[in-house]
Write a protein that holds these residues in place. Structure first.
Motif, PDB file in Angstrom:
ATOM      1  N   VAL A 110      -3.097  10.706 -10.034  1.00  0.00           N
ATOM      2  CA  VAL A 110      -2.546  10.773  -8.170  1.00  0.00           C
ATOM      3  C   VAL A 110      -4.389  11.536  -7.820  1.00  0.00           C
ATOM      4  N   ARG A 111      -4.811  12.646  -9.111  1.00  0.00           N
ATOM      5  CA  ARG A 111      -6.236  12.641  -8.450  1.00  0.00           C
ATOM      6  C   ARG A 111      -7.235  11.892  -7.615  1.00  0.00           C
ATOM      7  N   LYS A 112      -6.664  10.507  -8.228  1.00  0.00           N
ATOM      8  CA  LYS A 112      -8.044   8.964  -8.026  1.00  0.00           C
ATOM      9  C   LYS A 112      -7.265   8.543  -6.534  1.00  0.00           C
ATOM     10  N   GLY A 113      -6.214   9.545  -5.755  1.00  0.00           N
ATOM     11  CA  GLY A 113      -5.855   8.527  -5.099  1.00  0.00           C
ATOM     12  C   GLY A 113      -5.202   7.222  -5.364  1.00  0.00           C
ATOM     13  N   ALA A 114      -4.173   6.993  -6.089  1.00  0.00           N
ATOM     14  CA  ALA A 114      -3.561   6.420  -6.367  1.00  0.00           C
ATOM     15  C   ALA A 114      -2.183   5.851  -6.760  1.00  0.00           C
ATOM     16  N   CYS A 115      -1.621   4.743  -7.426  1.00  0.00           N
ATOM     17  CA  CYS A 115      -0.262   5.417  -7.101  1.00  0.00           C
ATOM     18  C   CYS A 115       1.049   6.517  -6.683  1.00  0.00           C
ATOM     19  N   ALA A 116       1.131   7.016  -7.211  1.00  0.00           N
ATOM     20  CA  ALA A 116       1.761   8.214  -5.781  1.00  0.00           C
ATOM     21  C   ALA A 116       1.650   8.265  -4.927  1.00  0.00           C
ATOM     22  N   ALA A 117      -0.062   8.575  -5.137  1.00  0.00           N
ATOM     23  CA  ALA A 117      -0.932   9.183  -4.071  1.00  0.00           C
ATOM     24  C   ALA A 117      -0.860   8.258  -2.679  1.00  0.00           C
ATOM     25  N   LEU A 118      -0.300   7.088  -3.453  1.00  0.00           N
ATOM     26  CA  LEU A 118      -0.608   6.337  -1.910  1.00  0.00           C
ATOM     27  C   LEU A 118       0.619   6.302  -0.841  1.00  0.00           C
ATOM     28  N   ILE A 119       1.409   7.322  -1.920  1.00  0.00           N
ATOM     29  CA  ILE A 119       2.750   7.090  -0.827  1.00  0.00           C
ATOM     30  C   ILE A 119       2.496   8.155   0.267  1.00  0.00           C
ATOM     31  N   GLY A 120       3.181   7.136   1.417  1.00  0.00           N
ATOM     32  CA  GLY A 120       2.462   8.260   3.083  1.00  0.00           C
ATOM     33  C   GLY A 120       1.029   7.401   3.379  1.00  0.00           C
ATOM     34  N   ASN A 121       0.218   6.345   2.540  1.00  0.00           N
ATOM     35  CA  ASN A 121      -1.021   5.901   2.963  1.00  0.00           C
ATOM     36  C   ASN A 121      -1.010   4.870   2.775  1.00  0.00           C
ATOM     37  N   THR A 122      -0.413   4.653   4.640  1.00  0.00           N
ATOM     38  CA  THR A 122      -0.013   2.882   5.089  1.00  0.00           C
ATOM     39  C   THR A 122      -0.897   1.942   4.988  1.00  0.00           C
ATOM     40  N   ALA A 123      -2.191   2.784   5.460  1.00  0.00           N
ATOM     41  CA  ALA A 123      -3.251   1.171   5.709  1.00  0.00           C
ATOM     42  C   ALA A 123      -4.014   0.752   4.259  1.00  0.00           C
ATOM     43  N   LEU A 124      -3.990   1.973   3.770  1.00  0.00           N
ATOM     44  CA  LEU A 124      -4.663   1.471   2.461  1.00  0.00           C
ATOM     45  C   LEU A 124      -3.486   0.721   1.782  1.00  0.00           C
ATOM     46  N   THR A 125      -2.682   0.895   1.161  1.00  0.00           N
ATOM     47  CA  THR A 125      -1.463  -0.028   0.894  1.00  0.00           C
ATOM     48  C   THR A 125      -1.179  -0.804   1.601  1.00  0.00           C
ATOM     49  N   ARG A 126      -1.455  -1.247   2.702  1.00  0.00           N
ATOM     50  CA  ARG A 126      -1.388  -2.355   3.312  1.00  0.00           C
ATOM     51  C   ARG A 126      -3.035  -3.443   3.401  1.00  0.00           C
ATOM     52  N   ASP A 127      -3.802  -2.368   2.946  1.00  0.00           N
ATOM     53  CA  ASP A 127      -4.631  -3.726   2.222  1.00  0.00           C
ATOM     54  C   ASP A 127      -5.076  -3.787   1.197  1.00  0.00           C
TER      55      ASP A 127
END
Length: 331
Positions: A110-127
């Protein structure tokens, strides 16, 4: 809807073996398949960056065999370009699906911004989803008659609090072929009971959005009867079983007793087979100490006996094999 999606719907509820780090390698998947396969297998999660770079160890770990079908490769990361390259490789390698991990709650990830850290990060998730879809589409276009892999996502109900409607509604708008929900928040890790009402909420949302996405529920499922009951209660198309399969690799077999009910010698024989195949497959590439989590599960009822303690404290693979041979010979 793809042929595989249609086949899975016909089995509703279909059953999946969950992706688990240091568990669902090819050796364990083949062990489960040899007893009774689920309807879908998943690999351990692998870094999209490592796949894109064609790192030999990662690629070696991803080699599928015919007994592990259909097989989804689970990937994680934060860089769309690596997701695109990984999707191209996995499509060309013949995987039946590519699953994006958006749910692992471990802090180091999660500290790397991956996996569960993507929850709510709609812009990166879309990409990231768009990158996987592009990789699949471009590789499938030149693949002749090879089936197009499904695009799948596995996530949780929220980060600190449940936000299933907003988060999973957004994911459904990206039109994945399958969406798996573990109905705990990332903050819960694996504590407390999963809230399966969140899976029902997701299924209802899917209907409201007129989506054809398959919905899978996952979390503390310990038997086939429980899986069917949860599917009936929630409307989920499939149920994923994880940790319970470690202790009971026969969990997908409706006509076999629980693994814990088998004689000690029979469980030891399975552990011996598992260990030998692990060593043959990985040699020095993986630490055989990871097998001890299986030993703890296989021999749970005997964990206080002297011989099992000896097994758990074995110093190397040869010592473990010797102890397992002794156990397998017990009548």
């Amino acid at each position: 809807m793809s042929m595989l999606q249609q086949e899975l719907l016909q089995k509703k509820p279909f059953l999946a073996l969950a992706p688990m780090e240091d568990v669902t390698d090819g050796v364990f998947r083949r062990l489960v398949a040899g007893i009774h396969p689920p309807d879908i297998f998943f690999t351990e999660f692998q870094s999209a960056r490592s796949i894109a770079a064609r790192r030999k160890q990662t690629i070696d770990f991803l080699q599928p065999t015919p007994s592990e079908r259909p097989l989804f490769a689970q990937i994680w990361g934060t860089e769309p370009e690596y997701f695109y390259q990984a999707a191209r490789f996995l499509t060309e390698a013949g995987f039946d699906g590519i699953d994006i991990n958006m749910g692992c709650p471990m802090k180091k990830i999660v500290r790397k911004g991956a996996c569960a850290a993507l929850i709510g990060n709609t812009a990166l998730t879309r990409d990231l989803v768009a990158a996987v879809r592009s990789g699949i589409d471009e590789s499938s276009a030149s693949a002749g008659n090879r089936p197009r892999p499904m695009l799948s996502i596995k996530t949780r109900s929220g980060r600190a609090e449940p936000e299933t409607a907003a988060w999973c509604g957004f994911l459904l708008s990206l039109q994945p072929d399958m969406l798996t929900l573990h109905p705990r928040t990332a903050a819960q890790l694996y504590r407390g009971d999963p809230d399966w009402s969140q899976v029902k909420l997701l299924c209802d949302l899917r209907s409201e959005m007129n989506s054809s996405c398959l919905i899978v529920g996952n979390g503390n499922v310990s038997s086939l009867s429980q899986a069917r009951q949860l599917a009936s209660q929630t409307g989920a198309d499939g149920i994923m079983i994880g940790r319970a399969a470690i202790a009971n690799p026969a969990i997908f077999a409706p006509d076999k007793p629980p693994f814990a009910d088998l004689p000690l010698s029979q469980r030891a024989e399975t552990a011996l087979q598992h260990s030998r195949e692990f060593l043959a497959a990985f040699g020095t590439k993986r630490n055989p100490a990871v097998l001890k989590k299986f030993y703890r599960a296989y021999f749970f009822n005997e964990r206080n006996s002297a011989i099992i303690q000896k097994l758990m404290h074995s110093k190397n693979a040869d010592e473990s094999l010797h102890i397992l041979k002794e156990l397998a010979a017990v009548n």
